[in-house]
Scaffold this active site. Structure first.
Site, PDB file in Angstrom:
ATOM      1  N   SER A 162       0.844  -1.192   0.000  1.00 16.19           N
ATOM      2  CA  SER A 162       0.000   0.000   0.000  1.00 16.19           C
ATOM      3  C   SER A 162       0.888   1.254   0.000  1.00 16.19           C
ATOM      4  O   SER A 162       1.610   1.494  -0.954  1.00 16.19           O
ATOM      5  CB  SER A 162      -0.961  -0.037   1.190  1.00 16.19           C
ATOM      6  OG  SER A 162      -1.961   0.931   1.060  1.00 16.19           O
ATOM      7  N   HIS A 202      -4.185  -1.203  -4.616  1.00 12.89           N
ATOM      8  CA  HIS A 202      -5.620  -1.458  -4.425  1.00 12.89           C
ATOM      9  C   HIS A 202      -6.425  -1.131  -5.681  1.00 12.89           C
ATOM     10  O   HIS A 202      -7.589  -0.750  -5.604  1.00 12.89           O
ATOM     11  CB  HIS A 202      -6.178  -0.651  -3.238  1.00 12.89           C
ATOM     12  CG  HIS A 202      -5.336  -0.690  -2.005  1.00 12.89           C
ATOM     13  ND1 HIS A 202      -5.198  -1.833  -1.237  1.00 12.89           N
ATOM     14  CD2 HIS A 202      -4.568   0.262  -1.406  1.00 12.89           C
ATOM     15  CE1 HIS A 202      -4.398  -1.559  -0.207  1.00 12.89           C
ATOM     16  NE2 HIS A 202      -3.997  -0.303  -0.296  1.00 12.89           N
TER      17      HIS A 202
END
Length: 224
Positions: free
Chosen positions: A111, A148
């Site tokens: 992330s 994501h």
């Protein structure tokens, strides 16, 4: 991955990447905002202990540069990319991390930690909750990642999709490359070899409207 315990699906990839000889990693928890650094450290320690790796965190020591300088491997967790990069500048750690990676220390980031590996944080999904000294990041890979990544569009959505935002970035930053990396996928670099791993379909965005599908095992070494 939704529906799975923390850091369960990446474990075989991480163990393959770090190997059996390495015994300890250095963790950078600065992307945490609502979660304390201590709590984040405890969660990550539990996951890495289960794989056979001890963890030390830069937030627990006064000589943060010294810890990075001697790190056998560096792990950067997810959270808010702006908060992460701001703290990296505040503690003057970017050059030290980059130097360790250049001399062979493995780097793992998810992330926000994946965004940190890029030239800039400009393809993060995060809200700019703080102002970093610069948008320039580690630049240990010469392309951008959008973590994501998905192509969902909701009927009530009035704003842009991830795809549309990435196209905007490329229009304003011509010549750059962006990989939209969905849940359950990762990018592994080993010297001059760069591959896509995991289950799903990543997207490679290039100049104009060029978009390519990337699946398990795809060789993207040409991006280096």
């Amino acid at each position: 991955m939704p529906g799975t315990s923390f850091f369960s699906w990446p474990r075989p990839y991480v163990k393959e990447f770090l190997g059996k000889e390495l015994k300890e990693v250095v963790f950078i928890p600065f992307a945490a905002v609502s979660l304390s650094y201590d709590a984040y450290f405890a969660t990550v320690s539990q996951a890495f202990d289960a794989m056979g790796y001890g963890v030390r965190s830069v937030h627990t020591v006064s000589d943060k540069k010294g810890l990075i300088k001697t790190a056998r491997a560096i792990v950067v967790g997810g959270g808010n990319t702006f908060a992460l990069l701001s703290k990296m500048y505040e503690h003057d750690l970017l050059s030290g991390v980059k130097a360790r990676v250049a001399t062979g220390a493995p780097y793992i980031g998810w992330s926000a930690g994946a965004n940190l590996a890029c030239p800039t944080l400009k393809t993060t999904n995060d809200m700019p909750v703080v102002m970093p000294s610069s948008f320039d990041a580690l630049n240990v890979i010469p392309f951008q990642i959008n973590p994501h990544y998905h192509e969902l569009r909701f009927e009530t959505l009035g704003g842009e999709t991830r795809k549309e935002r990435i196209v905007e970035f490329l229009l304003l930053n011509p010549g750059k490359k962006v990989i939209g990396l969905p849940e359950g996928m990762l990018i592994v670099r080993d010297g001059k070899l760069l591959k896509i791993r995991g289950e799903g379909t990543a997207k490679l965005f290039g100049s104009g409207k060029s978009i390519s599908d990337l699946r398990e095992g795809a060789d993207i070494s040409f991006l280096l």
